[in-house]
Design an enzyme around this catalytic site. Structure first.
Site, PDB file in Angstrom:
ATOM      1  CD  GLN A 163      -2.706   0.846   2.972  1.00 37.16           C
ATOM      2  OE1 GLN A 163      -3.015  -0.206   3.129  1.00 37.16           O
ATOM      3  NE2 GLN A 163      -2.600   1.683   3.601  1.00 37.16           N
ATOM      4  N   GLY A 164       0.690   2.145  -0.701  1.00 36.54           N
ATOM      5  CA  GLY A 164       1.564   3.498  -1.193  1.00 36.54           C
ATOM      6  C   GLY A 164       0.742   4.653  -0.728  1.00 36.54           C
TER       7      GLY A 164
ATOM      8  CD  GLU B 149      -4.091  -0.100   6.961  1.00 45.51           C
ATOM      9  OE1 GLU B 149      -4.426   0.935   6.551  1.00 45.51           O
ATOM     10  OE2 GLU B 149      -2.714  -0.401   7.048  1.00 45.51           O
TER      11      GLU B 149
ATOM     12  CB  SER C  97       2.419   7.163   4.897  1.00 51.82           C
ATOM     13  OG  SER C  97       1.293   6.890   5.554  1.00 51.82           O
TER      14      SER C  97
END
Lengths: 377, 338
Positions: free
Chosen positions: A121-122, A240, A124
């Site tokens: 997951q990109g 999440e 932050s």
């Protein structure tokens, strides 16, 4: 109200228990060890092939079409056997399946579920943490491809991922929440550089940093519509934050059971207050298990799970940190050794739970305004 | 697994909430309204709530621990100043020894309130009859051939306890006991099951207390203004209330399970589930009630504010059958041999 197994659930539990006894290919590493991250791919594949992963998803994607409550059984039995927790991917599927076209879902979700493709997951960035919407990574349309420039951090499975779910700015001229879009971008290309991040407990296989410098992604891989990125990202983040999606219940129960086992093997040399710290960690870990039972049962009425994500994230954080404190107390004099021991690693790792996936302070802001209806400041 | 309430259980939640809200105290002054207390007592009797653990004719209780927990929670939330815990436990004990004796019973506990009082050489040491409003005698245990029989001690008058919503009666050492001639004696498993039930009721009461205290406090934070702003808009106050809400949600999850476990799991498992619930709810309830006092500020430290009535009720419920420390010691002994 029934916390017991239905006949179908009982049969599933028996089958899983047998499999865990017979197939001892798994190592007992926890996700707090580098060894776990090294072996995570084979553990994922083994669970999937035996039919114990992605239980609630459609069969055409490799799921089992069982109700979410079966996930509790997997967590309980993995913990009971001392096996590693299941990989935490459900929240990515929740996001992609809610926003992606059918064609896109059919293309990406089966590989995600089976473990064939590794995803990260990109979201932050170094300058966009709690204020995620201020992120600066850009995606600029060039023909039928987008060109990506920017820097992401806290990308998990860093060195092995084939795909990244990337949140980037596609429109700099609208308010910050509205100019974002999400892409499925292939990681094996020039223009992407990855570096591992070493965490305070020494683990370096879990998180990484990624630099995008002219990386390209086809416009077909845009998930949802341009500008829907914030809604998609918030959906993923909401799931999440739910311990039900993450399977951490198994990790906490396993650690508590190991700490209890150490005391049981030599009760006379254990100070009473250490045993009580461990007993409190058991109370918290049981609370979280039962809380997940309750939340997953509620999904029978409301598949989206309501606005409880932040409450559940905070409960999960308190649980992880109680288990961490028990491990710290139990470790005692191991602090004098150069490498300490794994219990001190467990303690150090537990400190990150009140930061990752949204800090506890952010969760409390959300609970106060959206759940309790207190005025915004 | 499906942990949702059945439609009948949900209906009981609604009825119990309505009745206790209508007849519970609506302020500190109304605690002294004897007519209201009498009306709540009568309504509770008519609803049959104190009979939920009576024998159904086949040796089983009329209703499960879940229904009993629902009523306990409603009374806690409304600060319902009537007896429930004592009469329900007494009924549970009487059913187990095979007696159908609809009397005005409660239970006698040791002075620390952490367990049932046990007679020694035919005499009862000093004890406390808890939740004694309307009771004429209290049940204690009488050792009998490796198990226990039940004995009754008369109650000589009750007084309001530190918890302003419940009444107690001191039983002096040496008070004469009257053995109750049941058809069975209580086994070790019976005692574990009775303790599990008692702890599940106390946990449910604490959940109700937290709900009530939090509701009172969130309302106050929305209306009370300082710096020309509702205090609930300040992050420092918001975080206290968010933590309190989160503690309440965790408490609901453990408390419901413990209530279910009373009749669904074996004695040892039910007792462990009860220890988990009580340890969690005890710590959570004190924290939540302290937040209630704090957020009410100076007013929260006055007799007039209801926050301390919740805190006082929580303190008594925390003590009943052992506080968090007692439960953790129980779990440490059982799970680790310490």
């Amino acid at each position: 109200m029934d916390y017991g197994d239905s006949p179908e659930e009982g049969a599933f539990r028996d089958r899983l228990r047998r499999w865990l006894t017979e197939d001892r290919s798994w190592s007992s590493a926890s996700s707090t060890d580098d060894e776990y991250w090294t072996r995570q791919a084979s553990w994922h594949t083994a669970l999937f092939e035996a039919g114990f992963f992605a239980l609630a998803w459609p069969k055409k994607w490799g799921g089992q079409e069982l109700h979410h409550t079966f996930e509790v059984i997997v967590d309980e039995e993995l913990a009971r056997a001392g096996a590693p927790p299941k990989p935490s991917l459900g929240y990515l599927i929740q996001g992609i399946s809610r926003f992606g076209s059918e064609e896109l879902c059919d293309r990406f979700i089966p590989g995600l579920i089976s473990g064939r493709d590794r995803w990260r997951q990109g979201f932050s960035e170094p300058d966009a943490g709690s204020d995620l919407a201020s992120l600066q990574t850009t995606a600029v349309l060039d023909g039928d491809e987008y060109v990506i420039e920017g820097h992401k951090i806290w990308t998990s499975y860093s060195d092995v991922a084939e795909w990244c779910l990337l949140l980037a700015r596609t429109d700099p001229d609208v308010p910050k929440h509205r100019g974002l879009s999400v892409f499925a971008i292939p990681m094996n290309q020039s223009g992407i550089e990855q570096r591992p991040l070493r965490m305070i407990n020494g683990v370096s296989n879990e998180f990484g940093q990624v630099t995008f410098d002219g990386a390209r992604v086809t416009a077909e891989n845009l998930i949802g519509e341009p500008g829907q990125g914030w809604a998609l990202a918030m959906t993923i983040v909401a799931f999440e934050r739910q311990p039900a999606e993450l399977g951490y219940v198994a990790r906490y129960a396993k650690t508590v059971s190991e700490l209890e086992g150490d005391v049981r093997s030599d009760p006379d040399s254990t100070r009473r207050e250490i045993a009580e710290h461990i007993a409190w960690a058991h109370v918290q870990s049981e609370m979280l298990r039962l809380h997940v039972c309750r939340r997953l049962s509620e999904r029978l009425d409301d598949p989206d799970g309501g606005v409880h994500g932040s409450i559940d994230k905070l409960l999960m954080t308190w649980t992880e940190q109680s288990v961490g404190q028990a491990a710290r107390h139990a470790a005692g004099s191991a602090t004098s050794q150069a490498g300490g021991d794994s219990r001190l690693g467990t303690y150090l790792y537990s400190r990150s739970q009140s930061v990752m996936g949204g800090t506890s302070q952010i969760q409390k802001n959300i609970i106060a305004t959206r759940v309790l209806g207190l005025p915004s400041n | 697994m499906d942990t949702r309430l059945s439609s009948e259980q949900q209906a009981l939640v609604d009825v119990a909430r309505r009745l206790t809200e209508r007849l519970g105290p609506d302020g500190v002054v109304s605690l002294d309204d004897d007519d209201r207390v009498a009306r709540l007592d009568q309504a509770t009797t008519e609803a049959g709530w104190r009979r939920l653990r009576d024998d159904d004719g086949d040796g089983r209780p009329l209703a499960s621990g879940v229904e009993a927990g629902i009523v306990a929670s409603a009374l806690g939330q409304a600060l319902g100043d009537t007896a429930l815990f004592g009469p329900l436990l007494a009924a549970d004990l009487l059913r187990r020894v095979g007696i159908d004796a609809p009397g005005a019973f409660t239970v006698a506990l040791v002075p620390e309130l952490s367990s049932l009082a046990v007679a020694d050489a035919g005499r009862l040491p000093a004890a406390v009859a808890v939740d004694a409003l309307g009771a004429t005698s209290a049940l204690a245990l009488l050792p009998d051939d490796g198990g226990f029989a039940l004995a009754a001690v008369p109650i000589a008058g009750t007084e309001r306890s530190f918890d302003l919503t419940r009444w107690v009666s001191s039983i002096p050492a040496g008070t004469e006991l009257e053995e109750i001639a049941g058809s069975r004696t209580l086994t070790g498993d019976d005692i574990l099951e009775v303790e599990a039930f008692a702890l599940s009721l106390a946990s449910a009461d604490l959940v109700g207390i937290m709900r009530g205290a939090l509701e009172l406090t969130v309302d106050y934070a929305k209306s009370r203004q300082q710096f020309e702003t509702p205090i609930g808009a300040f992050q420092a106050v918001q975080h206290l209330l968010a933590e309190a809400k989160t503690l309440l949600e965790g408490s609901i999850s453990v408390s419901q399970h413990a209530s279910w476990a009373v009749d669904a799991l074996d004695a040892g498992e039910a007792r462990e589930a009860a220890a988990v619930a009580k340890a969690y709810c005890a710590r959570a309830a004190i924290e939540v009630c302290e937040v209630a006092v704090q957020v009410h500020g100076g007013y929260g430290n006055t007799w007039e504010c209801m926050a301390h009535v919740y805190l006082r009720r929580a303190l008594l419920s925390v003590s009943l059958f052992g506080d968090d420390g007692v439960q953790l010691a129980f779990l440490a002994a059982r799970r680790m041999g310490v």
